[in-house]
Design a protein around this motif. Structure first.
Motif, PDB file in Angstrom:
ATOM      1  N   UNK A   4       0.854  -1.183   0.000  1.00 45.70           N
ATOM      2  CA  UNK A   4       0.000   0.000   0.000  1.00 45.70           C
ATOM      3  C   UNK A   4       0.892   1.236   0.000  1.00 45.70           C
ATOM      4  N   UNK A   5       0.501   2.256  -0.711  1.00 44.77           N
ATOM      5  CA  UNK A   5       1.324   3.451  -0.820  1.00 44.77           C
ATOM      6  C   UNK A   5       0.936   4.452   0.256  1.00 44.77           C
ATOM      7  N   UNK A   6       1.955   5.130   0.802  1.00 42.97           N
ATOM      8  CA  UNK A   6       1.750   6.023   1.921  1.00 42.97           C
ATOM      9  C   UNK A   6       0.892   7.224   1.573  1.00 42.97           C
ATOM     10  N   UNK A 303       7.749   2.071  -7.149  1.00 39.54           N
ATOM     11  CA  UNK A 303       6.958   0.961  -6.599  1.00 39.54           C
ATOM     12  C   UNK A 303       5.491   1.066  -7.030  1.00 39.54           C
ATOM     13  N   UNK A 304       4.992   2.280  -7.100  1.00 40.13           N
ATOM     14  CA  UNK A 304       3.612   2.506  -7.544  1.00 40.13           C
ATOM     15  C   UNK A 304       3.431   2.051  -8.986  1.00 40.13           C
ATOM     16  N   UNK A 305       4.384   2.358  -9.846  1.00 44.51           N
ATOM     17  CA  UNK A 305       4.321   1.974 -11.248  1.00 44.51           C
ATOM     18  C   UNK A 305       4.201   0.459 -11.385  1.00 44.51           C
ATOM     19  N   UNK A 306       4.946  -0.250 -10.556  1.00 39.08           N
ATOM     20  CA  UNK A 306       4.946  -1.704 -10.636  1.00 39.08           C
ATOM     21  C   UNK A 306       3.668  -2.318 -10.078  1.00 39.08           C
ATOM     22  N   UNK A 307       3.054  -1.660  -9.102  1.00 38.49           N
ATOM     23  CA  UNK A 307       1.917  -2.253  -8.396  1.00 38.49           C
ATOM     24  C   UNK A 307       0.557  -1.746  -8.863  1.00 38.49           C
TER      25      UNK A 307
END
Length: 310
Positions: A4-6, A303-307
């Protein structure tokens, strides 16, 4: 890759998207600017339809965050980001056309040529392409004309024959068009995708260094980061095309395989593609090591791009 992104990252991404949306609203108004004769309403309507459809605004976000590393005023980064987003939106309008990818749906609504017609969509894309360089050339983007020229040059190269446009041609050729043989090897796929998708993402990262007149070492670090996330973005996109659905994506799913498109997922398989995706994220994070805590949001962006799920 399900982290989960902050809240800081999510808020930064949302704020950037809102700021870009407002700026594009202003830039794509019907009122002519100095040197223009007129702005026909239909062109403005179709440009706004293609460019103001929402979305993550990832590319301008990367411009904003890379520029923030060097204390660049946000207003300048937003102008450069808006120019880049116009290029991106033009590419989507043209890619959706019957002669290209022939898509009827984009971001959950009819594509521009379906809303208007093919001719209007072509002209809307042309106008979005050209206004991008108008935006970059303005003093609001940067007071130093040498910086503005550098931005214009690099965006032209990223979006043109040696970048996105050339990559799109290779992508069509990889489908077997023009009497060509489909691409079957990993190296050729990476080369094609680094042009078609990666070049604009790479520009988004180095633009901050250009705006901030960064050192060569810092520019090189941003370049390495941009190259890594370019590959990561395309792998993630290809995985979504295989694993997701139209309702989630806001566009047709499963079209790459149906069209015979060359992808790393198709060549490597899903498990190996996911391993490659993780390595790309690690490479992107490593490239930012010299920026310390200042690079936190850019690391989270990788990390967002990958997830992402769409």
């Amino acid at each position: 890759m399900t982290k989960q992104h902050g809240n800081d990252f999510s808020a930064s991404l949302e704020n950037a998207a809102n700021d870009i949306e407002r700026l594009l609203e202003q830039l794509l108004s019907v009122k002519p600017v100095d040197g223009e004769i007129d702005r026909p309403q239909r062109i403005i309507d179709s440009m706004r339809y293609g460019a103001l459809a929402g979305g993550k605004r990832l590319r301008p976000f990367l411009v904003i965050e890379s520029a923030a590393l060097f204390g660049v005023p946000r207003s300048q980064a937003l102008m450069a980001g808006a120019a880049l987003e116009c290029i991106h939106c033009y590419s989507l309008v043209h890619d959706d056309l019957p002669a290209m990818d022939n898509d009827d749906l984009r971001r959950g609504r009819p594509t521009t040529h379906k809303k208007f017609d093919d001719a209007t969509a072509i002209l809307a894309g042309d106008a979005l392409l050209t206004i991008a360089f108008d935006i970059l050339s303005r003093e609001e983007t940067h007071p130093d004309p040498a910086i503005r020229i550098a931005l214009v040059q690099q965006l032209a190269r990223a979006s043109g024959l040696g970048g996105m446009v050339g990559g799109q041609l290779l992508d069509l050729a990889a489908e077997g068009r023009f009497g060509t043989s489909p691409i079957q090897d990993e190296r050729s796929i990476v080369h094609m995708q680094s042009m078609k998708t990666g070049a604009l993402l790479h520009f988004a990262c180095i633009a901050g260094g250009i705006l901030g007149n960064a050192s060569k070492a810092d520019r090189d670090a941003l370049s390495r980061y941009g190259l890594a996330i370019g590959v990561a973005f395309q792998i993630a996109d290809d995985l979504l095309d295989v694993e997701s659905d139209a309702a989630t994506l806001g566009k047709a799913a499963g079209k790459d395989a149906a069209a015979g498109k060359a992808t790393l997922v198709g060549i490597l398989g899903i498990p190996t593609a996911r391993e490659r995706l993780a390595r790309c994220v690690a490479d992107a994070e490593a490239a930012l090591a010299g920026f310390g805590d200042r690079g936190a949001i850019l690391r989270e962006t990788a990390r967002f791009i990958a997830a992402r799920n769409k």
